[in-house]
Design a protein around this motif. Structure first.
Motif, PDB file in Angstrom:
ATOM      1  N   ARG A  15     -51.772 -61.841 -24.174  1.00 17.09           N
ATOM      2  CA  ARG A  15     -50.328 -62.053 -24.159  1.00 17.09           C
ATOM      3  C   ARG A  15     -49.633 -60.729 -23.826  1.00 17.09           C
ATOM      4  O   ARG A  15     -49.922 -59.698 -24.420  1.00 17.09           O
ATOM      5  N   GLU A  16     -48.736 -60.776 -22.862  1.00 19.97           N
ATOM      6  CA  GLU A  16     -47.971 -59.595 -22.495  1.00 19.97           C
ATOM      7  C   GLU A  16     -46.530 -59.716 -22.993  1.00 19.97           C
ATOM      8  O   GLU A  16     -45.675 -58.919 -22.621  1.00 19.97           O
ATOM      9  N   ASP A  17     -46.281 -60.757 -23.792  1.00 22.79           N
ATOM     10  CA  ASP A  17     -44.929 -60.978 -24.315  1.00 22.79           C
ATOM     11  C   ASP A  17     -44.996 -60.969 -25.843  1.00 22.79           C
ATOM     12  O   ASP A  17     -45.977 -60.480 -26.417  1.00 22.79           O
ATOM     13  N   ASP A  18     -44.004 -61.550 -26.476  1.00 18.61           N
ATOM     14  CA  ASP A  18     -44.037 -61.557 -27.941  1.00 18.61           C
ATOM     15  C   ASP A  18     -44.854 -62.715 -28.498  1.00 18.61           C
ATOM     16  O   ASP A  18     -44.971 -62.874 -29.709  1.00 18.61           O
ATOM     17  N   GLY A  19     -45.404 -63.519 -27.603  1.00 18.82           N
ATOM     18  CA  GLY A  19     -46.304 -64.585 -28.044  1.00 18.82           C
ATOM     19  C   GLY A  19     -45.616 -65.765 -28.693  1.00 18.82           C
ATOM     20  O   GLY A  19     -46.263 -66.591 -29.345  1.00 18.82           O
ATOM     21  N   ALA A  20     -44.329 -65.900 -28.491  1.00 15.33           N
ATOM     22  CA  ALA A  20     -43.575 -66.957 -29.175  1.00 15.33           C
ATOM     23  C   ALA A  20     -43.780 -68.322 -28.525  1.00 15.33           C
ATOM     24  O   ALA A  20     -43.692 -69.358 -29.197  1.00 15.33           O
ATOM     25  N   VAL A  21     -44.029 -68.355 -27.236  1.00 12.64           N
ATOM     26  CA  VAL A  21     -44.165 -69.633 -26.525  1.00 12.64           C
ATOM     27  C   VAL A  21     -45.631 -70.060 -26.531  1.00 12.64           C
ATOM     28  O   VAL A  21     -46.512 -69.292 -26.142  1.00 12.64           O
ATOM     29  N   ALA A  22     -45.875 -71.268 -26.968  1.00 13.02           N
ATOM     30  CA  ALA A  22     -47.234 -71.787 -26.928  1.00 13.02           C
ATOM     31  C   ALA A  22     -47.642 -72.030 -25.482  1.00 13.02           C
ATOM     32  O   ALA A  22     -46.895 -72.640 -24.715  1.00 13.02           O
ATOM     33  N   VAL A  23     -48.814 -71.541 -25.113  1.00 12.89           N
ATOM     34  CA  VAL A  23     -49.302 -71.699 -23.734  1.00 12.89           C
ATOM     35  C   VAL A  23     -50.671 -72.362 -23.767  1.00 12.89           C
ATOM     36  O   VAL A  23     -51.553 -71.948 -24.523  1.00 12.89           O
ATOM     37  N   ALA A  24     -50.805 -73.390 -22.976  1.00 15.55           N
ATOM     38  CA  ALA A  24     -52.090 -74.078 -22.857  1.00 15.55           C
ATOM     39  C   ALA A  24     -52.705 -73.755 -21.494  1.00 15.55           C
ATOM     40  O   ALA A  24     -52.015 -73.333 -20.562  1.00 15.55           O
ATOM     41  N   TRP A  25     -54.000 -73.982 -21.403  1.00 16.21           N
ATOM     42  CA  TRP A  25     -54.679 -73.674 -20.132  1.00 16.21           C
ATOM     43  C   TRP A  25     -55.709 -74.759 -19.852  1.00 16.21           C
ATOM     44  O   TRP A  25     -56.178 -75.449 -20.755  1.00 16.21           O
ATOM     45  N   ASP A  26     -56.035 -74.906 -18.591  1.00 14.32           N
ATOM     46  CA  ASP A  26     -57.223 -75.690 -18.242  1.00 14.32           C
ATOM     47  C   ASP A  26     -57.869 -75.110 -16.996  1.00 14.32           C
ATOM     48  O   ASP A  26     -57.219 -74.450 -16.195  1.00 14.32           O
ATOM     49  N   ALA A  27     -59.154 -75.314 -16.916  1.00 13.64           N
ATOM     50  CA  ALA A  27     -59.925 -74.818 -15.778  1.00 13.64           C
ATOM     51  C   ALA A  27     -60.773 -75.954 -15.239  1.00 13.64           C
ATOM     52  O   ALA A  27     -61.336 -76.730 -16.008  1.00 13.64           O
ATOM     53  N   SER A  28     -60.816 -76.085 -13.930  1.00 21.34           N
ATOM     54  CA  SER A  28     -61.611 -77.170 -13.353  1.00 21.34           C
ATOM     55  C   SER A  28     -62.049 -76.796 -11.955  1.00 21.34           C
ATOM     56  O   SER A  28     -61.681 -75.752 -11.432  1.00 21.34           O
TER      57      SER A  28
END
Lengths: 344, 44
Positions: free
Chosen positions: A331-344
């Motif tokens: 995280r390069e921010d304050d981490g307040a926003v939940a972020v999801a990821w996917d890889a395919s």
């Protein structure tokens, strides 16, 4: 920094210049004396084009030239001289400096005229731009029978940065931005079968742009590379996000908080890209910012992404999916926003 | 930088004329019709 396409672009600006003195001979005479104001100016033109396009070192290896014999000898001395045989002419490149004699002798001492190769036509012929042909700057078609040889300037190598250039470009434009566009068009599947990425926005490029616009349903002047076309082309070059029916092999949520790191292991060959999304819009928070480091057989490489729910989901396509075995996200921010990821 | 170059001699007449019989056709094919002054200015 010079390049062959910049040299050609400069030469094209002077098409139609005629008479003596002219702007080119005045510039040259300002450095070498008034005797050049009304001198034969074919090589003066080449000298001025080189200086104005940032190519003086490459095109003028021994400095300014007005005398073609000396100029050809300059190339010979640095072993960048090619005799004017038909076979050699077919190996010429746009931007080469082509020297003429009219007795098929191919001897440097007989040279009395010079121009720049704009296109290689095949069959031992080139299309040139020449100053002082009919006391004007014109395009010509010349063959091996009148070419003594050509010098190949040590131009700076052009390298495409992999991106579509900014708008606007249109027919008649020349230079490295046009080459960027042509490379981008070809990467996007359009065809430039005859001239390729030659830095010249001609009929072939117009047709390729028009074709791209039609396929992508872009309402913009046909054949003109405007802002809508530029946006669509850049999008077409971006890593392709997996389609809905692509198998998502990996997915998860990033660890939250400032500087939080999320390590991800990937089995080599399982995934070709990783994408991210976050819901900053719901709480009207700033977009999330993350640094994505990817590991493969060549080592680590990284990229900073902004994850904004108001914008398309950002993706990174792996440079070597077959050996990609890990991703580390910080995280390069304050981490307040939940972020999801996917890889395919 | 070497010595300033000499003033060059005038080029042979061929330098000032088309030396390929199909020059106009080739240039029209690549650049379209010339402008009213006979210059092929189009993009190829």
């Amino acid at each position: 920094m010079g390049s062959a396409s910049a040299m050609i672009a400069e030469a094209r600006k002077w098409l139609g210049t005629s008479g003596r003195p002219n702007t080119l001979t005045r510039a040259y005479a300002s450095r070498h004396g008034d005797g050049f104001l009304r001198a034969p100016w074919c090589d003066i033109a080449v000298t001025e084009w080189a200086r104005r396009s940032g190519n003086a070192d490459a095109v003028l290896p021994a400095g300014d030239r007005a005398y073609t014999v000396w100029h050809a000898q300059d190339f010979q001395k640095i072993k960048r001289w090619y005799t004017g045989t038909a076979a050699n002419i077919d190996k010429a490149k746009p931007g080469d400096i082509v020297f003429f004699d009219w007795g098929s002798s191919n001897t440097i001492g007989a040279i009395d005229h010079v121009g720049i190769v704009e296109k290689v036509l095949g069959g031992g012929r080139v299309q040139t731009i020449e100053g002082n042909t009919g006391d004007a700057c014109k395009r010509r078609v010349r063959s091996a029978s009148s070419i003594a040889g050509y010098g190949r300037p040590a131009y700076t190598a052009y390298k495409w940065n992999g991106k579509a250039p900014a708008a606007t470009l249109r027919r008649g434009d020349v230079g490295d931005r046009v080459r960027d566009l042509q490379n981008a068009l070809m990467k996007a599947g359009e065809r430039l079968p005859e001239f390729g990425a030659d830095g010249d926005y001609g009929v072939e490029t117009v047709n390729a742009v028009t074709s791209f616009q039609r396929k992508h349903d872009i309402s913009e002047t046909a054949g003109v590379y405007g802002s809508r076309t530029a946006a669509a082309l850049q999008k077409a070059l971006s890593p392709r996000p997996p389609e809905e029916d692509d198998e998502v092999r990996y997915y998860g949520q990033l660890n939250n908080g400032p500087a939080a790191i999320t390590p991800i292991s990937i089995h080599p060959g399982d995934a070709t890209a990783i994408g991210f999304w976050g819901d900053n819009g719901i709480q009207q928070l700033p977009p999330a910012s993350i640094r994505v480091a990817i590991h493969d057989a060549k080592g680590w490489y990284s990229e900073i992404l902004v994850v904004d729910s108001a914008k398309p989901k950002p993706w990174i396509r792996f440079r070597d999916p077959k050996t990609t075995d890990g991703v580390s996200i910080r995280r390069e921010d304050d981490g307040a926003v939940a972020v999801a990821w996917d890889a395919s | 930088m070497t010595d300033p170059p000499p003033i060059p001699p005038e080029a042979e007449p061929e330098a000032h004329h088309a030396t390929e019989a199909d020059e106009d056709r080739v240039l029209v094919d690549i650049y379209g019709e010339p402008d009213p002054d006979g210059f092929y200015r189009g993009g190829g």
